[in-house]
Structure formats: structure tokens, C-alpha cells
Design a protein around this motif. Structure first.
Motif, PDB file in Angstrom:
ATOM      1  N   ALA A 248       0.842  -1.189   0.000  1.00 40.09           N
ATOM      2  CA  ALA A 248       0.000   0.000   0.000  1.00 40.09           C
ATOM      3  C   ALA A 248       0.877   1.239   0.000  1.00 40.09           C
ATOM      4  O   ALA A 248       1.966   1.251   0.583  1.00 40.09           O
ATOM      5  CB  ALA A 248      -0.900  -0.002   1.237  1.00 40.09           C
ATOM      6  N   GLU A 249       0.397   2.288  -0.656  1.00 41.62           N
ATOM      7  CA  GLU A 249       1.178   3.514  -0.754  1.00 41.62           C
ATOM      8  C   GLU A 249       1.216   4.294   0.553  1.00 41.62           C
ATOM      9  O   GLU A 249       1.967   5.266   0.660  1.00 41.62           O
ATOM     10  CB  GLU A 249       0.630   4.386  -1.879  1.00 41.62           C
ATOM     11  CG  GLU A 249       0.892   3.817  -3.271  1.00 41.62           C
ATOM     12  CD  GLU A 249       0.514   4.772  -4.381  1.00 41.62           C
ATOM     13  OE1 GLU A 249      -0.117   5.801  -4.093  1.00 41.62           O
ATOM     14  OE2 GLU A 249       0.860   4.481  -5.545  1.00 41.62           O
ATOM     15  N   ASP A 250       0.412   3.878   1.556  1.00 40.54           N
ATOM     16  CA  ASP A 250       0.460   4.567   2.845  1.00 40.54           C
ATOM     17  C   ASP A 250       1.720   4.226   3.631  1.00 40.54           C
ATOM     18  O   ASP A 250       1.979   4.790   4.691  1.00 40.54           O
ATOM     19  CB  ASP A 250      -0.780   4.251   3.684  1.00 40.54           C
ATOM     20  CG  ASP A 250      -0.965   2.755   3.958  1.00 40.54           C
ATOM     21  OD1 ASP A 250      -0.003   1.988   3.805  1.00 40.54           O
ATOM     22  OD2 ASP A 250      -2.092   2.366   4.318  1.00 40.54           O
ATOM     23  N   ARG A 253       0.860  -0.740   5.173  1.00 42.70           N
ATOM     24  CA  ARG A 253       0.233  -2.042   4.959  1.00 42.70           C
ATOM     25  C   ARG A 253       0.900  -2.841   3.844  1.00 42.70           C
ATOM     26  O   ARG A 253       1.508  -2.286   2.935  1.00 42.70           O
ATOM     27  CB  ARG A 253      -1.246  -1.861   4.634  1.00 42.70           C
ATOM     28  CG  ARG A 253      -2.086  -1.295   5.763  1.00 42.70           C
ATOM     29  CD  ARG A 253      -3.493  -1.009   5.283  1.00 42.70           C
ATOM     30  NE  ARG A 253      -3.499  -0.027   4.201  1.00 42.70           N
ATOM     31  CZ  ARG A 253      -4.487   0.121   3.327  1.00 42.70           C
ATOM     32  NH1 ARG A 253      -5.546  -0.674   3.374  1.00 42.70           N
ATOM     33  NH2 ARG A 253      -4.419   1.058   2.388  1.00 42.70           N
ATOM     34  N   VAL A 286      -3.792  -8.976   5.227  1.00 46.31           N
ATOM     35  CA  VAL A 286      -3.326  -7.598   5.309  1.00 46.31           C
ATOM     36  C   VAL A 286      -2.447  -7.487   6.548  1.00 46.31           C
ATOM     37  O   VAL A 286      -2.887  -7.804   7.655  1.00 46.31           O
ATOM     38  CB  VAL A 286      -4.493  -6.601   5.397  1.00 46.31           C
ATOM     39  CG1 VAL A 286      -3.964  -5.165   5.317  1.00 46.31           C
ATOM     40  CG2 VAL A 286      -5.521  -6.863   4.296  1.00 46.31           C
ATOM     41  N   LEU A 309      -2.367  -3.901  -6.780  1.00 44.16           N
ATOM     42  CA  LEU A 309      -3.054  -2.795  -6.130  1.00 44.16           C
ATOM     43  C   LEU A 309      -3.094  -1.581  -7.047  1.00 44.16           C
ATOM     44  O   LEU A 309      -2.060  -1.149  -7.550  1.00 44.16           O
ATOM     45  CB  LEU A 309      -2.344  -2.426  -4.826  1.00 44.16           C
ATOM     46  CG  LEU A 309      -2.889  -1.207  -4.065  1.00 44.16           C
ATOM     47  CD1 LEU A 309      -4.309  -1.458  -3.585  1.00 44.16           C
ATOM     48  CD2 LEU A 309      -1.979  -0.840  -2.915  1.00 44.16           C
ATOM     49  N   ALA A 311      -3.790   1.876  -6.295  1.00 46.90           N
ATOM     50  CA  ALA A 311      -3.971   2.728  -5.120  1.00 46.90           C
ATOM     51  C   ALA A 311      -4.880   3.926  -5.357  1.00 46.90           C
ATOM     52  O   ALA A 311      -5.751   4.217  -4.525  1.00 46.90           O
ATOM     53  CB  ALA A 311      -2.607   3.174  -4.590  1.00 46.90           C
ATOM     54  N   LYS A 314      -8.305   2.766  -5.208  1.00 49.70           N
ATOM     55  CA  LYS A 314      -8.560   1.933  -4.031  1.00 49.70           C
ATOM     56  C   LYS A 314      -9.108   0.562  -4.424  1.00 49.70           C
ATOM     57  O   LYS A 314     -10.104   0.077  -3.874  1.00 49.70           O
ATOM     58  CB  LYS A 314      -9.511   2.638  -3.062  1.00 49.70           C
ATOM     59  CG  LYS A 314      -8.958   3.944  -2.515  1.00 49.70           C
ATOM     60  CD  LYS A 314      -9.899   4.566  -1.502  1.00 49.70           C
ATOM     61  CE  LYS A 314      -9.295   5.860  -0.950  1.00 49.70           C
ATOM     62  NZ  LYS A 314     -10.185   6.489   0.067  1.00 49.70           N
ATOM     63  N   LEU A 316      -8.029  -3.549  -5.203  1.00 49.48           N
ATOM     64  CA  LEU A 316      -7.079  -4.641  -5.062  1.00 49.48           C
ATOM     65  C   LEU A 316      -7.592  -5.800  -5.897  1.00 49.48           C
ATOM     66  O   LEU A 316      -8.727  -6.250  -5.711  1.00 49.48           O
ATOM     67  CB  LEU A 316      -6.970  -5.052  -3.589  1.00 49.48           C
ATOM     68  CG  LEU A 316      -5.910  -6.089  -3.230  1.00 49.48           C
ATOM     69  CD1 LEU A 316      -4.511  -5.483  -3.331  1.00 49.48           C
ATOM     70  CD2 LEU A 316      -6.149  -6.621  -1.815  1.00 49.48           C
ATOM     71  N   SER A 331      -9.593  -1.522  -1.337  1.00 47.53           N
ATOM     72  CA  SER A 331      -8.357  -1.695  -0.566  1.00 47.53           C
ATOM     73  C   SER A 331      -8.385  -1.012   0.788  1.00 47.53           C
ATOM     74  O   SER A 331      -7.468  -1.207   1.592  1.00 47.53           O
ATOM     75  CB  SER A 331      -7.154  -1.198  -1.370  1.00 47.53           C
ATOM     76  OG  SER A 331      -7.290   0.177  -1.672  1.00 47.53           O
ATOM     77  N   ASP A 332      -9.416  -0.212   1.060  1.00 52.13           N
ATOM     78  CA  ASP A 332      -9.560   0.416   2.376  1.00 52.13           C
ATOM     79  C   ASP A 332     -10.553  -0.324   3.264  1.00 52.13           C
ATOM     80  O   ASP A 332     -10.279  -0.577   4.436  1.00 52.13           O
ATOM     81  CB  ASP A 332      -9.992   1.872   2.227  1.00 52.13           C
ATOM     82  CG  ASP A 332      -8.842   2.784   1.836  1.00 52.13           C
ATOM     83  OD1 ASP A 332      -7.690   2.313   1.814  1.00 52.13           O
ATOM     84  OD2 ASP A 332      -9.098   3.964   1.542  1.00 52.13           O
ATOM     85  N   TYR A 334     -11.873  -3.404   2.386  1.00 54.68           N
ATOM     86  CA  TYR A 334     -11.665  -4.836   2.144  1.00 54.68           C
ATOM     87  C   TYR A 334     -12.949  -5.538   1.686  1.00 54.68           C
ATOM     88  O   TYR A 334     -13.048  -6.764   1.721  1.00 54.68           O
ATOM     89  CB  TYR A 334     -11.074  -5.535   3.370  1.00 54.68           C
ATOM     90  CG  TYR A 334      -9.877  -4.812   3.943  1.00 54.68           C
ATOM     91  CD1 TYR A 334      -8.888  -4.295   3.113  1.00 54.68           C
ATOM     92  CD2 TYR A 334      -9.748  -4.622   5.315  1.00 54.68           C
ATOM     93  CE1 TYR A 334      -7.791  -3.620   3.625  1.00 54.68           C
ATOM     94  CE2 TYR A 334      -8.649  -3.950   5.840  1.00 54.68           C
ATOM     95  CZ  TYR A 334      -7.671  -3.443   4.994  1.00 54.68           C
ATOM     96  OH  TYR A 334      -6.586  -2.767   5.514  1.00 54.68           O
TER      97      TYR A 334
END
Length: 381
Positions: A248-250, A253, A286, A309, A311, A314, A316, A331-332, A334
Motif C-alpha cells: 500500500a502507498e500509505d 500495509r 493484510v 493494487l 492505489a 482503491k 485490489l 483496498s480500504d 476490504y
């Protein structure tokens, strides 16, 4: 019994390599509901022995690796350039060695192709559509019986084009490693040990953080520093069969497919001292990438393998080899948001982000004619 014996079986090695070194005869047939291609999916039979693929925005083309298959009726080793709209073959790029995994450095017009059975990487110029080099990652070793073989085979590749570095996992029962290649000189500059005495299927790169993440079938997540050249962290994770990885780009994760193949589970039970299966797999796990802690478990169709992903949107995406499907998740949250039946055994994924189009390589199953061409699917999302 030592855990390395888990990987001595040739049939198990084929299963774990997950169609990157051998035919997919080990895989179960898809469920009847997924056996036929979804009407919304465009699919084209392209060549024998298809494996990973990549989409090039600069070339507006799909590149897919073809080993040619195995046996007397095997076709040529090649990379095929496909029209991204029709999936028609625009050009065949002949290779000297069989092609399996791929990674694209689009900014530098380079496609790196893993030659799993030769423990090498072929370099393809995507602008000129030709092979321009081969990187031999290691030499053969002589066994006690006098035969020569490679001690490691290959699976995944990741590239940091800005830093001129290519990273490739090498598998061995005596210790999996990470090969580091200088992409300007096409020379191996480091071989980093410590990925575990097991297959290490998953590989992902965070270039900004100078970290490579690998999974192994001892149920571990291993973090390698690209700046230090050594293993920085190792976590036991709740996935028993961790396969491919997406980041994940954050920066927090990590998504990993937990396949749940019964063949691997049986060998784990017989070969790893104290092993007890606690989860059937068939999910995306995750994880907190800094601690290895489980954050969520996302149920999938049977045999999840490839993962990608998107991103900004959002989304996956996951290929489910035994289910014959591609599934999509927010992706946030799920939450499942899409499912496409693509037929037989979907393998790897590539995305045209600008046009929101997903490409899937598809392996044949046991019921398909021997030597038949394998396919690429196009899904307009």
C-alpha cells in the motif's frame, strides 16, 4: 525432521513455483461456475507456456512471457508484444532461454525476463523489440554424483529503474537468496542470504524506503534493506502459504495472498516439526509491514496467487488459480466489489492505469488439449 526437507519433492517444487518453471498439472480444475469465460471478459489464445505479463504505457503494448512449454512439442521461447485492445500478436521477440517471470522498467524501455530453469535474466529492449542481454545470476555446481545443476531457481523480479537495480529471488532448500543486479552493467553486484530455508515466493519493492519484502513458505515475512544489503527484519506471520505481495502507498500495509494448497499443507505437516495448520488459506492477508501484525483477512476464491493494487482507485485485484476467477476488493474497506470468471487457471496481472483495463495471463488445465496455446484476458474495469 528439518524443515528444508519440505522442499525436496520435485512435485512439490512445481506446485510452489506456481507455474513459473513447469506445467500446471498439479492444479485442481476450476469449479463449474468458473470454468467458462465471463461474457464481459475478452480472451485470446496466444502461445504455449504463457507466464507473467506487463503493460507498457510508453509503448501502449502488453508484453507476455512464453516459455514455449516443455517436451518434444514445445514451442519457441519468446516475449510476445500484444495489441492492448484486440490482444492480437504484434510481434514475437525471440529469446535464447525459456521465459517465465517479468518486470518492466518502462522509463528505460527494458523488460527483465526470469529464465527460471537457467538461473538467469534476459533483458529485452521494448522500443526495439529485441533481446539485448543475458545476466547469469550464478554458475552450476557439481553434485556428488558428478552431474552439474543450478543450486537455485527463480521466481519473482522487481526493478528500481531510478537506482539502476534489479532484484531477483533465488530459491534453494539450503537457503533462499536475493540477487542484486546493476542494470547499467548487467552484472550481479550482491547476493543477499537469509530469505529462509524454503521457497520464497513473494517479492515487493518499496524504492523510497529502500526496502524489499519477501515471503517464504515457513510462514515468514522477511525485510531486506537495499541500502544495507542485509536482512533487517523477520516476522512469523499468520499466513501458512504466503505467496505474492502488494504494498500500500500509505507505507504501512502489505497485502499477501495466502494460497491454501492442500499439497503444500500435507508436506508441511509431515516435514516441519511441530507444524499445526491453523488456517485453510484462500484469502488475502493484510499485514502491518513494520511489525508483521495481522490487520485483516480477506476471503477469496480458491487458490489466490497474483495480486495487484491500484492505489488511486482503491482497488485490489487477485487471481484465483483454482477458482478460475479474478476478484476485486476495496483496498480500504476490504469489501468485495467485483468478480470475473476468466476460465481455467488465471496466473498474473497487469494494469493499464490510464484506461482502467486489467490484463490476465491464463494457464491451461489438465482438461485442455496437450500443447494447446495458453491465453491472455482483457477486462475493461
Amino acid at each position: 525432521m528439518h524443515s528444508r526437507t519440505l522442499f525436496r519433492s520435485a512435485s512439490l517444487a512445481v506446485a510452489i513455483t506456481l507455474s513459473l518453471a513447469a506445467p500446471a498439472a498439479f492444479a485442481a480444475e476450476p469449479t463449474p461456475s468458473a470454468a467458462a469465460t465471463d461474457a464481459a471478459v475478452q480472451r485470446a489464445a496466444v502461445a504455449q507456456g504463457l507466464y507473467e505479463l506487463a503493460y507498457s504505457p510508453s509503448q501502449n503494448a502488453v508484453f507476455v512471457a512464453s516459455s514455449g512449454g516443455f517436451g518434444d512439442d514445445a514451442g519457441p521461447a519468446q516475449v510476445l508484444r500484444l495489441d492492448p485492445t484486440t490482444l492480437a500478436v504484434q510481434q514475437s521477440i525471440p529469446l535464447q532461454r525459456k521465459a517465465f517471470g517479468v518486470v518492466l522498467d518502462d522509463a528505460n524501455n527494458r523488460l527483465y525476463v526470469g529464465n527460471t530453469v537457467d538461473t538467469s535474466v534476459t533483458v529485452v529492449d521494448t522500443a526495439q523489440n529485441k533481446q539485448v542481454g543475458i545476466v547469469q545470476l550464478m554458475e552450476k555446481v557439481t553434485a556428488p554424483d558428478g552431474t552439474s545443476r543450478y543450486s537455485h531457481d527463480l521466481r519473482e523480479l522487481v526493478v528500481d529503474g531510478a537506482a539502476n537495480r534489479l532484484y531477483v529471488t533465488g530459491h534453494s532448500e539450503t537457503g533462499s537468496v536475493l540477487f542484486v543486479v546493476d542494470t547499467t552493467t548487467l552484472q550481479v553486484v550482491d547476493t543477499i542470504a537469509g530469505l529462509g530455508n524454503a521457497k520464497a515466493p513473494g517479492l515487493a519493492l518499496d524504492a523510497a524506503a529502500k526496502r524489499v519484502y519477501a515471503s517464504n513458505l515457513l510462514g515468514e515475512l522477511v525485510t531486506v534493506g537495499t541500502d544495507t544489503g542485509k536482512v533487517e527484519q523477520r516476522f512469523a506471520i499468520s499466513a501458512e502459504q504466503p505467496m505474492n505481495i502488494a504494498l500500500a502507498e500509505d507505507g504501512k500495509r502489505l497485502f499477501v495472498t495466502d494460497q491454501g494448497l492442500e499439497m503444500i499443507r500435507t508436506y508441511q505437516g509431515n516435514s516441519i516439526e511441530g507444524f499445526t495448520s491453523r488456517h485453510p488459506g484462500q484469502r488475502v492477508l493484510v499485514l502491518d509491514r513494520t511489525t508483521g501484525r495481522e490487520l485483516a483477512s480477506i476471503a477469496t476464491d480458491a487458490g489466490p496467487l497474483g495480486i495487484l493494487l491500484d492505489a488511486p482507485r482503491k482497488r485490489l485485484y487477485v487471481t484465483n488459480r483454482q477458482g478460475g476467477t479474478v476478484t476485486a476488493y476495496d483496498s480500504d474497506t476490504y469489501r468485495a466489489v467485483g468478480r470475473w470468471a476468466v476460465g481455467t487457471h488465471p496466473n498474473s496481472l497487469a494494469l493499464d492505469k490510464a484506461n482502467n483495463v486489467l490484463y490476465v495471463s491464463i494457464k491451461n488445465g489438465e482438461s485442455d488439449p496437450k500443447g494447446a496455446n495458453e491465453s491472455v484476458a482483457r477486462i475493461a474495469l
